[in-house]
Design a protein around this motif. Structure first.
Motif, short mmCIF file in Angstrom:
data_model
loop_
_atom_site.label_atom_id
_atom_site.label_comp_id
_atom_site.label_asym_id
_atom_site.label_seq_id
_atom_site.Cartn_x
_atom_site.Cartn_y
_atom_site.Cartn_z
N LEU A 273 -0.99 27.06 -24.39
CA LEU A 273 -1.63 25.75 -24.59
C LEU A 273 -3.14 25.79 -24.73
O LEU A 273 -3.69 25.04 -25.55
N ASP A 274 -3.83 26.58 -23.94
CA ASP A 274 -5.29 26.53 -23.95
C ASP A 274 -5.86 27.11 -25.23
O ASP A 274 -5.49 28.20 -25.67
N GLY A 275 -6.75 26.32 -25.85
CA GLY A 275 -7.37 26.76 -27.09
C GLY A 275 -6.48 26.63 -28.30
O GLY A 275 -6.81 27.14 -29.37
N LYS A 276 -5.36 25.94 -28.17
CA LYS A 276 -4.41 25.78 -29.27
C LYS A 276 -4.37 24.33 -29.74
O LYS A 276 -4.77 23.42 -29.03
N ASN A 277 -3.88 24.14 -30.97
CA ASN A 277 -3.63 22.79 -31.45
C ASN A 277 -2.27 22.33 -30.94
O ASN A 277 -1.31 23.11 -30.90
N HIS A 278 -2.18 21.05 -30.55
CA HIS A 278 -0.94 20.56 -29.96
C HIS A 278 -0.43 19.35 -30.73
O HIS A 278 -1.21 18.58 -31.29
N GLY A 279 0.87 19.21 -30.74
CA GLY A 279 1.47 18.03 -31.32
C GLY A 279 1.41 16.87 -30.36
O GLY A 279 1.01 17.01 -29.20
N PRO A 280 1.86 15.70 -30.80
CA PRO A 280 1.80 14.50 -29.95
C PRO A 280 2.71 14.58 -28.73
O PRO A 280 2.56 13.79 -27.80
N TRP A 281 3.65 15.52 -28.71
CA TRP A 281 4.59 15.63 -27.59
C TRP A 281 3.89 15.87 -26.26
O TRP A 281 4.39 15.49 -25.21
N ILE A 282 2.72 16.50 -26.31
CA ILE A 282 2.05 16.87 -25.07
C ILE A 282 1.23 15.73 -24.47
O ILE A 282 0.91 15.73 -23.27
N THR A 283 0.91 14.73 -25.30
CA THR A 283 0.02 13.65 -24.86
C THR A 283 0.49 12.93 -23.60
O THR A 283 -0.31 12.69 -22.68
N PRO A 284 1.78 12.55 -23.50
CA PRO A 284 2.21 11.86 -22.28
C PRO A 284 2.01 12.70 -21.02
O PRO A 284 1.62 12.17 -19.97
N PHE A 285 2.27 14.00 -21.10
CA PHE A 285 2.12 14.85 -19.92
C PHE A 285 0.64 15.01 -19.53
O PHE A 285 0.31 15.07 -18.35
N LEU A 286 -0.23 15.07 -20.53
CA LEU A 286 -1.66 15.16 -20.22
C LEU A 286 -2.14 13.87 -19.57
O LEU A 286 -2.96 13.90 -18.65
N ALA A 287 -1.64 12.74 -20.06
CA ALA A 287 -2.02 11.46 -19.45
C ALA A 287 -1.57 11.39 -18.00
O ALA A 287 -2.31 10.96 -17.11
N LEU A 288 -0.35 11.83 -17.74
CA LEU A 288 0.15 11.85 -16.36
C LEU A 288 -0.64 12.81 -15.50
O LEU A 288 -0.96 12.52 -14.34
N GLY A 289 -0.98 13.97 -16.06
CA GLY A 289 -1.71 14.97 -15.30
C GLY A 289 -3.11 14.54 -14.92
O GLY A 289 -3.61 14.89 -13.84
N LYS A 290 -3.75 13.76 -15.78
CA LYS A 290 -5.11 13.31 -15.50
C LYS A 290 -5.13 12.17 -14.47
O LYS A 290 -6.16 11.92 -13.85
N ARG A 291 -4.02 11.50 -14.30
CA ARG A 291 -3.96 10.38 -13.35
C ARG A 291 -2.76 10.54 -12.41
O ARG A 291 -2.04 9.59 -12.11
N ALA A 292 -2.56 11.76 -11.95
CA ALA A 292 -1.39 12.07 -11.14
C ALA A 292 -1.36 11.27 -9.84
O ALA A 292 -0.31 10.77 -9.43
N LEU A 293 -2.49 11.16 -9.18
CA LEU A 293 -2.55 10.42 -7.92
C LEU A 293 -2.17 8.96 -8.13
O LEU A 293 -1.38 8.39 -7.37
N PHE A 294 -2.72 8.35 -9.17
CA PHE A 294 -2.41 6.96 -9.49
C PHE A 294 -0.92 6.78 -9.75
O PHE A 294 -0.29 5.86 -9.23
N VAL A 295 -0.34 7.69 -10.54
CA VAL A 295 1.08 7.58 -10.89
C VAL A 295 1.95 7.68 -9.65
O VAL A 295 2.89 6.90 -9.46
#
Length: 367
Positions: A273-295
């Motif tokens: 993942l790091d330094g790579k281009n990603h498809g839209p599939w990863i976006t939900p997991f990144l959103a959850l990861g950035k706000r894990a405590l809130f979730v």
């Protein structure tokens, strides 16, 4: 606990997002009588898939500490925000434990967020004080010491050491110091009790080592790191013969078992993942990861509201709002197990959309 903006590593946010996603699914079945075995914690010794979830989050706390905190800056500038952050997390844990009816005489003091706060501070302090060899030696020392404690120290009142579920050192200490303020479902011990928090620090320290590797650039030797994680994982499995793998009391074998798995996941996620281009599939997991405590907090509070809200008898036979909605939306599903997990996935989707909209709004405000 993670580095800001462009300095964030996609792999760490992704792993944190996947972890909190599974946490939401495991904690929020539609019907607790119909839950797949791998989403139910092991009764005592042994493990299921869900037993990995919270420990992996603690591992990622260590990773984030290593990535976020520079060891060459004055410590005085670090401790004020760190203590404030840990204090907020701890108080949030108490808030979640008591919600919505706060009975201070029986309020559970330990908990998921409380353990995160304590482990975070311990991992931060050791990260600042110790080099790589010191971190490794401390982690292994904790695990060996914990094994010796459970193997040779008699349980007060029994006169001999034991790993018995009903009466053990964990339960004795929780009863001595937190009587009346522990897990309501079993008053003899707490799954996030005092004694078992100590090996969780060792788990976070393995995360610190993984985070330091990521901070150095990682990629060239990811296979070696993966093999190291595999070795730790297998060592935990081998130790199970003498010190059973047990998530509830966080045995040393369990820490190696899960910590090694965390190291392997970190190496693979970094490579892919790091330094790579990603498809839209990863976006939900990144959103959850950035706000894990809130979730996590919102999922716990929302679930409690749905359960305690009773609807009028004339409308739906006095069911809780939870079961009224569950039966209304998923009552047509013939397989109750499928319906139960579908409810949990539906809640996860709602929370994911919420945090994605929050992230989009935050970006718009910065523009």
């Amino acid at each position: 606990m993670a580095r800001k903006n462009s300095a964030r590593l996609v792999s760490v946010d992704f792993l944190r997002g996947v972890t909190v996603a599974f946490m939401v699914i495991a904690n929020n079945p539609g019907d607790t009588m119909y839950v797949y075995r791998e989403l139910v914690h092991s009764h005592w010794h042994g493990w299921t898939a869900v037993d990995f979830i919270f420990p992996l989050f603690l591992f990622l706390v260590g990773v984030s500490v290593a990535l976020a905190v520079r060891r060459d800056v004055p410590e005085a500038t670090l401790w004020s925000p760190a203590l404030r952050r840990a204090g907020i997390i701890f108080l949030l844990g108490l808030f979640v434990n008591g919600f919505p009816f706060y009975h201070l005489d029986t309020l559970r003091i330990p908990g998921v967020l409380q353990r995160i706060a304590v482990v975070y501070l311990a991992a931060l302090w050791l990260h600042l004080k110790l080099g790589r060899q010191g971190i490794l030696a401390t982690a292994l020392g904790i695990l060996v010491g914990y094994w010796l404690l459970w193997t040779f120290v008699p349980v007060p009142g029994l006169g001999y050491p034991t790993l018995d579920k009903e009466y053990n050192l964990e339960g004795w200490l929780d009863q001595m110091l937190l009587r009346g303020h522990i897990w309501e479902y079993d008053t003899s011990w707490d799954p996030e009790g005092l004694l078992s928090t100590v090996p969780c620090v060792a788990l976070a320290l393995f995360g610190v080592l993984a985070g330091r590797w990521l901070k150095r650039g990682g990629n060239p030797d990811w296979r070696n790191v993966f093999l190291l994680g595999l070795g730790l994982h297998l060592a935990g499995l081998a130790w199970d013969e003498w010190f059973p793998i047990n998530k509830t009391i966080t045995t040393s074998s369990f820490v190696l078992f899960v910590g090694g798995f965390g190291v392997m996941l970190t190496a693979v996620a970094h490579r892919l993942l790091d330094g790579k281009n990603h498809g839209p599939w990863i976006t939900p997991f990144l959103a959850l990861g950035k706000r894990a405590l809130f979730v996590y907090v919102v999922s716990q509070l929302l679930a409690e509201v749905l359960y305690v809200t009773k609807l009028p008898l004339a409308i739906c036979q006095g069911k809780s709002l939870h079961f009224w909605l569950f039966d209304g939306f998923l009552g047509f599903v013939g397989d109750r197990y499928v319906a139960s997990i579908a409810w949990a996935v539906g809640l996860l989707v709602v929370l994911t959309v919420m945090v994605m909209l929050m992230n989009r709004a935050a970006r718009a405000l910065r523009m």
